[in-house]
Structure formats: C-alpha cells, structure tokens
Design a protein around this motif. Structure first.
Motif, mmCIF file in Angstrom:
data_model
loop_
_atom_site.group_PDB
_atom_site.id
_atom_site.type_symbol
_atom_site.label_atom_id
_atom_site.label_comp_id
_atom_site.label_asym_id
_atom_site.label_seq_id
_atom_site.Cartn_x
_atom_site.Cartn_y
_atom_site.Cartn_z
ATOM 1 N N CYS A 101 -4.607 -73.474 -25.145
ATOM 2 C CA CYS A 101 -4.196 -72.302 -24.368
ATOM 3 C C CYS A 101 -4.190 -71.089 -25.288
ATOM 4 N N PRO A 102 -5.172 -70.206 -25.155
ATOM 5 C CA PRO A 102 -5.263 -69.050 -26.055
ATOM 6 C C PRO A 102 -4.021 -68.155 -25.927
ATOM 7 N N PRO A 103 -3.757 -67.337 -26.925
ATOM 8 C CA PRO A 103 -2.587 -66.470 -26.884
ATOM 9 C C PRO A 103 -2.615 -65.549 -25.652
ATOM 10 N N GLY A 104 -1.428 -65.269 -25.136
ATOM 11 C CA GLY A 104 -1.343 -64.366 -23.982
ATOM 12 C C GLY A 104 -1.675 -65.045 -22.664
ATOM 13 N N ARG A 105 -1.957 -66.361 -22.720
ATOM 14 C CA ARG A 105 -2.282 -67.089 -21.493
ATOM 15 C C ARG A 105 -1.194 -68.117 -21.224
ATOM 16 N N LEU A 106 -1.169 -68.632 -19.995
ATOM 17 C CA LEU A 106 -0.250 -69.707 -19.640
ATOM 18 C C LEU A 106 -1.057 -70.869 -19.072
ATOM 19 N N ILE A 107 -0.452 -72.057 -19.112
ATOM 20 C CA ILE A 107 -1.069 -73.183 -18.409
ATOM 21 C C ILE A 107 -0.360 -73.286 -17.064
ATOM 22 N N LEU A 108 -1.155 -73.349 -16.015
ATOM 23 C CA LEU A 108 -0.593 -73.360 -14.666
ATOM 24 C C LEU A 108 -0.773 -74.730 -14.024
ATOM 25 N N GLN A 109 0.291 -75.237 -13.398
ATOM 26 C CA GLN A 109 0.145 -76.425 -12.546
ATOM 27 C C GLN A 109 0.225 -75.983 -11.090
ATOM 28 N N VAL B 59 -4.418 -75.559 -15.507
ATOM 29 C CA VAL B 59 -5.357 -74.456 -15.397
ATOM 30 C C VAL B 59 -4.911 -73.315 -16.312
ATOM 31 N N VAL B 60 -5.776 -72.877 -17.200
ATOM 32 C CA VAL B 60 -5.415 -71.758 -18.074
ATOM 33 C C VAL B 60 -5.516 -70.456 -17.273
ATOM 34 N N VAL B 61 -4.426 -69.694 -17.250
ATOM 35 C CA VAL B 61 -4.425 -68.455 -16.459
ATOM 36 C C VAL B 61 -3.902 -67.267 -17.272
ATOM 37 N N ARG B 62 -4.256 -66.104 -16.782
ATOM 38 C CA ARG B 62 -3.797 -64.839 -17.355
ATOM 39 C C ARG B 62 -3.115 -64.076 -16.220
ATOM 40 N N LEU B 63 -1.899 -63.596 -16.466
ATOM 41 C CA LEU B 63 -1.201 -62.835 -15.433
ATOM 42 C C LEU B 63 -1.352 -61.355 -15.737
ATOM 43 N N GLU C 187 11.375 -66.484 -21.132
ATOM 44 C CA GLU C 187 10.926 -66.057 -22.464
ATOM 45 C C GLU C 187 9.432 -65.753 -22.480
ATOM 46 N N ASP C 188 8.670 -66.501 -21.708
ATOM 47 C CA ASP C 188 7.243 -66.190 -21.607
ATOM 48 C C ASP C 188 7.044 -64.838 -20.929
ATOM 49 N N LEU C 189 7.861 -64.585 -19.912
ATOM 50 C CA LEU C 189 7.750 -63.289 -19.234
ATOM 51 C C LEU C 189 7.983 -62.158 -20.218
ATOM 52 N N ALA C 190 9.053 -62.314 -21.023
ATOM 53 C CA ALA C 190 9.360 -61.270 -22.002
ATOM 54 C C ALA C 190 8.192 -61.101 -22.970
ATOM 55 N N ALA C 191 7.652 -62.221 -23.428
ATOM 56 C CA ALA C 191 6.554 -62.146 -24.397
ATOM 57 C C ALA C 191 5.316 -61.491 -23.778
ATOM 58 N N LEU C 192 5.125 -61.679 -22.485
ATOM 59 C CA LEU C 192 3.939 -61.114 -21.820
ATOM 60 C C LEU C 192 4.196 -59.700 -21.310
ATOM 61 N N GLY C 193 5.422 -59.223 -21.466
ATOM 62 C CA GLY C 193 5.751 -57.888 -20.980
ATOM 63 C C GLY C 193 5.831 -57.829 -19.457
ATOM 64 N N LEU C 194 6.201 -58.938 -18.847
ATOM 65 C CA LEU C 194 6.327 -58.978 -17.387
ATOM 66 C C LEU C 194 7.794 -59.189 -17.018
ATOM 67 N N ALA C 195 8.122 -58.926 -15.756
ATOM 68 C CA ALA C 195 9.522 -59.057 -15.350
ATOM 69 C C ALA C 195 9.635 -59.881 -14.080
ATOM 70 N N ASP C 196 10.758 -60.523 -13.938
ATOM 71 C CA ASP C 196 11.058 -61.256 -12.708
ATOM 72 C C ASP C 196 10.938 -60.290 -11.528
ATOM 73 N N GLY C 197 10.339 -60.733 -10.445
ATOM 74 C CA GLY C 197 10.243 -59.883 -9.264
ATOM 75 C C GLY C 197 8.998 -59.020 -9.234
ATOM 76 N N GLN C 198 8.337 -58.905 -10.362
ATOM 77 C CA GLN C 198 7.113 -58.110 -10.416
ATOM 78 C C GLN C 198 5.981 -58.851 -9.687
ATOM 79 N N TYR C 199 5.010 -58.081 -9.170
ATOM 80 C CA TYR C 199 3.851 -58.708 -8.537
ATOM 81 C C TYR C 199 2.685 -58.722 -9.511
ATOM 82 N N VAL C 200 2.022 -59.862 -9.573
ATOM 83 C CA VAL C 200 0.913 -60.007 -10.530
ATOM 84 C C VAL C 200 -0.319 -60.579 -9.839
#
Ligand code: MGD
Ligand code: MGD
Ligand code: MO
Length: 769
Positions: free
Chosen positions: A645-653, A757-761, A687-700
């Motif tokens: 999983c490259p940096p800045g990405r997440l693995i999605l189930q 699935v490797v994803v980018r938000l 913590e992933d949200l913080a690292a990605l600069g995203l916030a709870d409730g945000q739309y992506v």
C-alpha cells in the motif's frame, strides 16, 4: 393481478446519512423487535406467524438467509433478526402487476436503486424484452420456454451459453439444472461460490481432501478455543452467537481476528434468555486481534512458528506426534520454512504488537480442542487460498482435526450454496461425478471445464458468449468491476433471469431478455403427486428437508424444478433419456437419481425423511481419513506476501451492512456500526484521517488504484471516523464493486479480491467544504 398494497419506497436522500456511536453488543431485545416489526407490517399477523414460526423447524422451511446449521434442540423462535428480514422480503404479498412493464421502460428501471427494485414486490408472470425494444412485456410460459429453447439450440456451440446459479437453489432444482446444462452440452456452470468460499474449497481440498467443514454443530459446545477470523456473525450469521454463548458457558475461550471491532464479536445479548433481555449479556471475545487487511497469513504463520518453538523447548509435549505420524505429511518442509519467517515482516503485515501474537499462541497451546471458523475476510484476499492452508497447518500441528470440539470450519454464506456444489453446480466437477451421470442417464456429459464467474464476464466481454441464464442471484451487481461487468452483459444476445424479485441484473440486459418468476422456499409447492418438499445442506454438512408454508404469492408461479424441467423439454427434449416431466410431478424421482449419482447421498429419499434429515459423511471429521493424492493430510509451505500500500493510500474492504443480504438492500441502516439513512459512507481510522488531512463528516471521492490505471471511482462518500485497524478502510458491497478490478483475483481460486483494494481518498469534487 393487482397489487395488494402499493410498495413503500422510502429512500433517503444522499446527504441524510446520520452517524452515531457504534454498538458494542449485538442482538438482545432490540434484535427481536427489529425482526418482528417489518414482518407484521408487511405480511400481517397470519402470514408472519406461518412463516416466522416455521423457520428452521423440522416440519418447516430452511431459513434462506444463511447456511448456519440448526441445533438438535430447537427453540420455537429458531430465527434471527436478519432471517426474519429475508423471509419478509420473500413472503411479502406485494407483487409487480401487469401494468408495471408498460409503465417502466428497461432504461428507466436501470436508473433505479437495488432498494427500489426490491421494494416493487414479487415477480408474478414471465416477461420478455424483444431485441430493439425498451420494454419487457408479459408472455405465456410456453412462449418463454420456446423462445429460450430455440435460442439455445441456434447457438454454434453449447459453450456460447452460460448457466449461473446463486446459492438459494434447492438440491433438487440444482441437480436437475446441472443435468440439463450438461445434457445441453456445456460445463459453463459458474456460481456465487466462485466469489465466496472458492478459496476455502481449494485450500481444504488440497490439504484435507474435502472442501467442507470438519466439525458438526455440537462441536462448538465441546471446544476449548474458538478462533473466528474474517467473519461478522452478529450481522451475517446471527444464530452463531447463540452457539458461541453456549461454548463460553462451557468454558471455551473465544478469539476474534478482524480489522473491525464488530458488535457481535464483542458482546452478545441472547434474546431467548432472561439475562439477554434485562442484563448486559455475554462478553464474547476473550481476545480481539485487530489485524490489518490481508495480515492473517502472517499471523497464522507466526503462531505456527511459536508452536514449533514450544515443541523444540519441550520436546514431545506440544505437537500431536501420533496424529502427525499416522495422518500427515510435509511437517519437515513447514518447519524449515517457518524457521526463516521474518518477524518484522509479520509485524508489518499484521499491524499487531508482538505480545498480541504471543498471547494468541499461548491460548492455542493451552487449548486441547480448537475450532477455527472463517468467512469472506479470508477468502476474498489475494492470498486467500494460502491463508486457509495456514489455518490447516496450525490445526494439524496439535491434531485439531477429527476430534470432538476441534476442526476447520468455513461458515458458508447462501443457505444452500454448499448443497448446490454437492449436486454438481461447478464448472469443474471431477470425472467420477461425470462418469456417474453417464452411467445413470446414458449420455456422455462434456468433460472440458467450463467458465467460473470471472471467466464468464471476460468471455462475455470478448464476444465469446451469447446467452446468459441465471438460476437466481444478481451477477452483474455481485461480481467485481461493475462497469466492465455491465458492458459484458450488454454484449450478449440474450439474458435470462429466473428470480423471485427484481434486481439490477434484470435491467442490464442483452439484446433480448427474459424474466422467469419463481416460487420461494416459504411457499407451498403443489405438484401432481401432492405437496413437495425440497432439501438443503448447511455449513456443517447436515442435509434436511424444507417445506413451504404459505400460499404462493401468485397462481402463475412455477417452482425452480418445474422451470428447469420445462426448459429442458424445450431445449434437449428427447435427445437424452431423462424423464424431465416426471421430475416436476414428483421430486422423489430426482432424489432417486441423486442417490445413484452423488457420492454420500445413497438412499436419499429414505434418509432425508428421517427425523432431522442426515449428515453427509466427512472423512476428516468422522475417521481422520484424508482423500488427498497421498491419503494424508498435507502441511503446506506458502510464501508470505505482504499487501503493498503506497504512502497516502488506504486498503479498502467491501463488506455487508446489517440491512442487506448480498445485493438485496433491505434498508439503509447499519445499526451496530451506528449508521442510519445511508450507505454511501467510507469508514476510516481517525489517525489515518488526520494523516491524510481529512475530517470526519467530510465528503470524498474514492479512487481505486490498480496497475491497469483504469479510472475506477466512487463519488461523494461521507467519511466516518471509525476504530478500524490502521491503514484499513471499509465501504459497502455491492456499491463498492465499482472499485474492484475484474482481473484482481485470489491466487488459486480466481475469486475477486473484494477485501484488499488500494484506494486514494480525495475531497469530493462537487462538495468541497
Ligand atoms: N444478513 C445477512 N446475512 C448473510 C449475508 C448478508 O449479506 N446479509 N450474506 C451471506 C453470504 S453469501 C456470506 S458469504 C456470508 C458473509 O459473511 P461475512 O464474511 O461475515 O461477510 P462480510 O460482511 O463480507 O464480512 C467480512 C468480515 O471480515 C472482516 N475482514 C475483512 N477483511 C479481513 C481480513 O483481511 N482479515 C480478517 N481477519 N478479517 C477481515 C470484516 O471486517 C468483516 O467483519 O454471510 C451470509 N449471511
Ligand atoms: N465487493 C464484493 N462483492 C461480493 C462480495 C463481497 O463481499 N464484496 N460477496 C460475494 C459473495 S460472498 C456472494 S455469495 C455473491 C452473491 O451473489 P448472488 O448470489 O448472485 O447475489 P444475491 O444478492 O444473493 O442474489 C439475490 C437475488 O436472488 C434472487 N432470489 C432470491 N431468492 C431466490 C430463490 O429462492 N430462487 C431464485 N431463483 N432466485 C432467488 C432475487 O431475485 C435476488 O434479487 O456476491 C459476491 N460479491
Ligand atoms: Mo457468499
């Protein structure tokens, strides 16, 4: 036929989703109330009573919601909240009326959601969409069979047609269906199992000689340790919680291995017991191992390694040497392989602390009788087959196969998916089965393997398929890579769905399309020789009868057996010597053939009528007999591979909510995870949200990243901060299938990798804060 009630389609708007704290316990009183409410509202008291109280009883019908087995001592309420939803969904008196088809062009139906389609009610008459037209129109059954039979017989080769099966089909219908398909001349018999427990079948088949659970129901009560991996029983197998509670009361420890702290794994309130109603319920998991997606293989190897080290420290006290000597092979290679296991790679792959793995190993070493269960969290992984082989390795080390309270137990999904396979629904049935068909019916079935689910879509895409026939299910929504799958379906000359209710597969069609409505398991099946029962096989190989209880929702409906029998007459007719018409009149005739053809089903008619049916023989479970190439259970060596999983990405189930059955959406809530009025959410660790600069409730927007660089994106998903394992996100299936590449499949089973699935938000394009 007029609609008895107009459908209620109360679909929430996109931005209505409400998020609250997740629940830490499952079932209990709200579970029961939630289960009865919709039934009473939609079906009324009488139909609710006839259906709910007959569920999973000896003279009733088998619940169609999952393949969880029935205990010997059944409660009068042997059903769960989600079983009640499944029954309500099927036994609803709401029907699709004749005018519906003129009112709704296919192109419009295609824009509707799965939820809306399901809410239209039960299908009641065959309908046909001719080439070049945008409407289905009602036709007679005779006409429907002659159109389909004619089309099949016009093909250049039988291999230009493919016959899918979903896992609700009874043993009788499945046997007749595969017989028809093989008599027609192809092994193109893909099924939902290809996307489900296929990895299990291969892993267990190669190591233990059988792809089925090696335990029976009562083993749960005899176990010291139950490890539940990649499975969410609180939602998907709720009655399993009762078995787990019983095991706990008998002293078993329970370990849950999961990236998500699922409610049912943590705490259970049994609705059938006083303490479940007024008390705090039972703590289920003694240890919660919050693993990274795809980390199970590393975890299992690390535990096996610790077991081998313990044996080295205290020779003769840890391994079951007698069992290994008598029944196994390959231990030397496994030892050598695990000696080289890289401890850092294990920590990286699992995301766990060393102590957590030590604790699990200590529990395993302490227990004399261990059961490991699993479901989609393991099978839908790139290394799914290898991971399940590691489960076998770990169990074999201490003789945890073929003794009471111990074993390998895949928990099946669809209520008869296991039985369908036993009956021959598989694109690769072995020669002994095909030989038995030849001997029984006097024709030589094709020997070349057919296509599985993924290969089917690929062949459709490439123009090598012309006709698709589905015995239930919703393949276009269930398979990976939605857009690719839709284009493939539309590339066909004819698509045919044998179904109870509308779904997306009725709206993404070939040039011509047919819908053949069928009876469900709740309905009384009257034929010339009297009322018929059908039979099913559950997750622990118990085969039992299922009797419909309520009047069919419409007079014109045919049973699945009747549809197959008439289709066979219209297609292969007298070309083979099979009494198709007799099949429909009396299902005993089909069972008589099953007795002769299917290994383990001898005297089927007699044994299925015994109190509670019968249990299929199972070599490993019954006598530690292993039908592998060498007659031994096999330790295997599997190279560890780490999910990249490259940096800045997440693995999605991609997973199920509490309000769905696969592609069927019952509602928009996911109660235990705190979600209301919406499904377009993505769960991410804070913590992933913080690292990605995203916030709870945000739309992506969720972008799938795969080496083919095709754009795969889900737009406008609400971010939900959720205590998932670090680096691991989750979204709901089937919607998220858009993100799963068709070519991304599990090694050795060809199952779509739906849990990795490797994803980018990225902040949503049209909704920036
Ligand atoms: N009510 C209801 N019942 C059902 C169904 C349904 O849709 N609704 N579907 C039926 C069918 S066909 C099936 S196959 C079963 C499915 O039953 P499950 O397998 O329980 O279904 P999923 O929702 O896919 O859940 C997968 C679980 O595995 C976890 N998981 C995901 N990836 C990993 C991983 O890499 N490692 C580990 N250890 N865990 C992981 C997820 O967090 C989740 O808890 O349920 C059956 N029963
Ligand atoms: N991304 C992702 N994809 C997945 C999964 C995942 O976890 N993630 N899970 C996979 C799994 S485990 C499975 S099993 C598949 C499921 O794939 P399928 O089995 O193809 O899909 P279902 O949604 O179970 O099919 C539901 C339809 O079956 C029909 N039906 C219901 N009851 C009956 C009946 O009694 N007879 C007939 N003839 N038809 C009936 C209805 O029309 C209903 O709409 O999806 C797979 N796809
Ligand atoms: Mo499944």
């Amino acid at each position: 036929m007029a609609r008895k009630t107009s459908p209620r389609v109360d679909e929430p708007k996109e931005d209505e989703v409400e998020v609250s704290a997740q629940k830490t316990w499952a079932a209990g009183v709200p579970g029961v109330l939630h289960s009865m409410g919709p039934a009473l509202r939609d079906m009324g008291v009488d139909r609710s009573r006839k259906t709910l109280l007959a569920m999973n009883q000896r003279d009733g019908f088998d619940c169609m919601s999952c393949a969880w087995p029935d205990p010997d001592h059944r409660s009068p309420f042997e059903f769960c909240e989600n079983g009640a939803k499944a029954v309500t969904w099927e036994a609803t008196p709401i029907t699709v009326d004749t005018d519906f088809w003129a009112e709704h062009p296919v192109s419009e139906l295609r824009q509707q959601s799965e939820y809306w389609l399901g809410q239209q009610g039960r299908l009641t008459e065959p309908v046909y969409k001719p080439a070049g037209e945008d409407h289905y129109r009602p036709i007679s059954w005779e006409k429907a069979f002659s159109i389909l039979g004619g089309k099949l017989n016009s093909l250049a080769s039988p291999d230009e047609a493919v016959f899918y099966t979903s896992g609700r089909t009874s043993n009788e219908a499945a046997f007749a269906y595969q017989l028809f398909v093989r008599a027609f001349g192809t092994n193109n018999l893909p099924d939902c199992s290809n996307m489900c427990h296929e990895s299990t079948g291969w892993a267990m088949g190669q190591t233990l000689g059988i792809g089925k659970s090696t335990i029976s129901y009562n083993d749960f009560g005899k176990s010291d340790l139950i490890i539940i991996m990649g499975q969410n029983p609180g939602t998907n197998h709720p009655r399993m919680l009762t078995a787990l509670e019983g095991a706990k009361n008998n002293g078993a420890a329970i370990v849950a291995v999961n990236p998500l702290p699922e409610a049912g794994l943590l705490r259970y309130k049994n609705p059938q017991e006083v303490k479940g109603i007024i008390g705090n319920g039972t703590d289920i998991a003694d240890q919660f191992v919050q693993i990274r997606l795809g980390g199970d293989m590393a975890l299992l190897q690390a535990v096996s390694k610790r077991v081998l080290e313990a044996e080295e420290a205290n020779p003769g006290t840890v391994l079951d040497r007698q069992f290994i000597q008598d029944h196994c092979e390959g231990l030397g290679e496994l030892k050598a392989h695990l000696a080289r296991l890289d401890a850092d790679a294990v920590l990286q792959s699992t995301g766990l602390a060393r102590e957590e793995i030590d604790e699990l190993a200590a529990r395993y070493l302490k227990a004399d009788r261990v059961i490991i269960t699993w479901a989609m969290g393991l099978t839908q992984q790139k290394k799914g087959v290898a991971t399940i082989k590691e489960i076998v390795n770990l169990l074999l080390l201490r003789g945890n196969i073929g003794k009471p309270g111990a074993g390998a137990s895949p928990i099946r999904g669809h209520s008869n998916v296991q039985g369908d396979r036993t009956m021959g629904i598989w694109e690769q049935m072995p020669p002994v089965f095909l030989d038995a068909i030849e001997k029984e019916f006097g024709f030589n079935p094709p020997r070349e393997h057919g296509t599985d689910a993924v290969q089917t879509i690929q062949k459709m895409r490439d123009g090598d398929m012309k006709v698709f026939v589905a015995m239930g299910g919703n393949l276009v929504a269930a398979i990976s890579d939605t857009h690719a799958a839709e284009a493939a379906m539309e590339n066909l000359e004819m698509t045919v769905q044998i179904s109870t209710k509308l779904n997306r597969s009725h709206t993404v069609v070939g040039q011509e399309a047919l819908i053949l409505p069928t009876m469900g398991r709740t309905e009384i099946d009257r034929q010339d020789s009297g009322d018929q029962f059908v039979s099913v096989e559950d997750s622990v190989c118990a085969v039992h009868p299922s009797w419909g209880k309520v009047e069919p929702v419409a007079p014109n409906l045919l049973s699945e057996v009747a549809i197959v029998s008439r289709l066979a007459q219209a297609t292969v007719g007298e070309k083979v010597n099979v009494d198709w018409a007799g099949f429909e009149k009396n299902y005993d005739l089909i069972r008589e053939h099953i007795s002769h053809v299917v290994d383990g089903c001898e005297n089927y008619n007699q044994r299925i009528r015994q109190e509670g049916g019968f249990v299929m023989a199972n070599g490993p479970r019954d006598s530690r007999t292993f039908h592998t190439a060498t007659g031994k259970a096999i330790f295997t060596v599997n190279d560890l591979e780490h999910v990249q999983c490259p940096p800045g990405r997440l693995i999605l189930q991609t997973m199920r909510s509490h309000d769905q059955f696969n592609t069927t959406i019952y509602g928009h809530n996911d109660r235990y995870r705190g979600i209301k009025k919406g499904r377009e959410v993505v769960f991410v660790n804070p913590e992933d949200l913080a690292a990605l600069g995203l916030a709870d409730g945000q739309y992506v927007d969720i972008h799938g990243e795969y080496m083919d660089n095709k754009e795969r994106v889900l737009r406008n998903y609400r971010v939900v901060a959720y205590p998932s394992a670090r680096g691991c996100a989750a979204a709901y299936y089937p919607e998220a299938n858009v993100l799963v590449p068709l070519e991304f499949v599990a090694e050795g089973s060809n199952t779509p990798v739906s849990k990795q699935v490797v994803v980018r938000l990225e902040p949503a394009l049209n909704n920036e804060a």
